[in-house]
Scaffold this active site. Sequence first.
Site, PDB file in Angstrom:
ATOM      1  N   ALA A   1      -3.675   7.761  -5.150  1.00  0.00           N
ATOM      2  CA  ALA A   1      -2.317   7.229  -5.330  1.00  0.00           C
ATOM      3  C   ALA A   1      -2.474   5.762  -5.715  1.00  0.00           C
ATOM      4  O   ALA A   1      -2.918   4.937  -4.909  1.00  0.00           O
ATOM      5  CB  ALA A   1      -1.520   7.374  -4.040  1.00  0.00           C
TER       6      ALA A   1
ATOM      7  N   GLY B   1       0.815  -1.211   0.000  1.00  0.00           N
ATOM      8  CA  GLY B   1       0.000   0.000   0.000  1.00  0.00           C
ATOM      9  C   GLY B   1       0.843   1.252   0.000  1.00  0.00           C
ATOM     10  O   GLY B   1       2.055   1.191  -0.235  1.00  0.00           O
ATOM     11  N   ASN B   2       0.214   2.382   0.227  1.00  0.00           N
ATOM     12  CA  ASN B   2       0.948   3.651   0.286  1.00  0.00           C
ATOM     13  C   ASN B   2       0.300   4.556   1.326  1.00  0.00           C
ATOM     14  O   ASN B   2      -0.750   4.236   1.880  1.00  0.00           O
ATOM     15  CB  ASN B   2       0.986   4.313  -1.096  1.00  0.00           C
ATOM     16  N   ARG B   3       0.937   5.675   1.591  1.00  0.00           N
ATOM     17  CA  ARG B   3       0.546   6.542   2.705  1.00  0.00           C
ATOM     18  C   ARG B   3      -0.422   7.657   2.322  1.00  0.00           C
ATOM     19  O   ARG B   3      -0.603   8.592   3.079  1.00  0.00           O
ATOM     20  CB  ARG B   3       1.785   7.174   3.339  1.00  0.00           C
ATOM     21  N   SER B   4      -1.035   7.594   1.163  1.00  0.00           N
ATOM     22  CA  SER B   4      -1.958   8.668   0.784  1.00  0.00           C
ATOM     23  C   SER B   4      -3.126   8.757   1.775  1.00  0.00           C
ATOM     24  O   SER B   4      -3.775   7.752   2.060  1.00  0.00           O
ATOM     25  CB  SER B   4      -2.509   8.413  -0.621  1.00  0.00           C
TER      26      SER B   4
END
Length: 232
Positions: free
Chosen positions: A103, A29-32
């Site tokens: 994102a 995943g990502n931190r958006s």
Amino acid sequence: VENLDLAGRRVVVSAGGTREAIDPVRFIGNRSSGRQGVALAQAAAARGAEVTLVAANLAADVTDQVRTGPQACAVVQVESTAELRDAVRAAGAEADVVVMAAAVADFRPAATPDAKIKKVPGQGPAPIELVENPDILAELAHERLRAGQVVVGFAAETGDATGSVLEHGRAKARRKGADLIAVNAVGSGRGFGTESNEVTILDGAGDVVGLASGTKREVADALWDAVTKLLP
Ligand code: C5P
């Protein structure tokens, strides 16, 4: 006075960050935070648009907030890039504007086993093979689901030896084929997860058509100002 310059317009905004399953319990995943996308959706609703927010893994309280009140938006919740693509394209078929603020993971695991991957004592980690995800924004820009549809993307860039933030943004604007690209400098506490934002708005040729800084809502309104100029 109320500005209702998006009245009668249908818009789709994607927000948040996609998650790609590694197995039933793990993901890439990502931190958006999704805050800029949420601000875009609410700003459009306040300006009279009928808004669908495609929400990738937003916090539950944020989703509830977007669904209610005078700036209420329809919300479609998704997890993976494949789900986000399907949802954006389904809602986008009827939309005047699509804004890709999510994102999106560039890569996903090639396969997702049905059972949790086990750690075998004495054996090292199993490699995770990745395959490339479709570029949803580039697809939307090149296909145009609807005649005259305005397609907008974001580019979070850092300057490096190969070019400045703006140079990278320009190259991306040309490559993606979107009508507008909002470029923001990330790193050193800017952009991701913060309350305020600073963006340069480029057209498809990479030329600067606007600058916006301030709260994410102020940036959202500046972007809608640029979008309304392109609407037929
Ligand atoms: O190439 P990059 O990920 O920097 O581009 C960012 C823009 O492209 C954002 O608008 C993002 O939502 C969109 N994107 C996409 N599909 C991908 C990757 C990015 O739509 N697979």
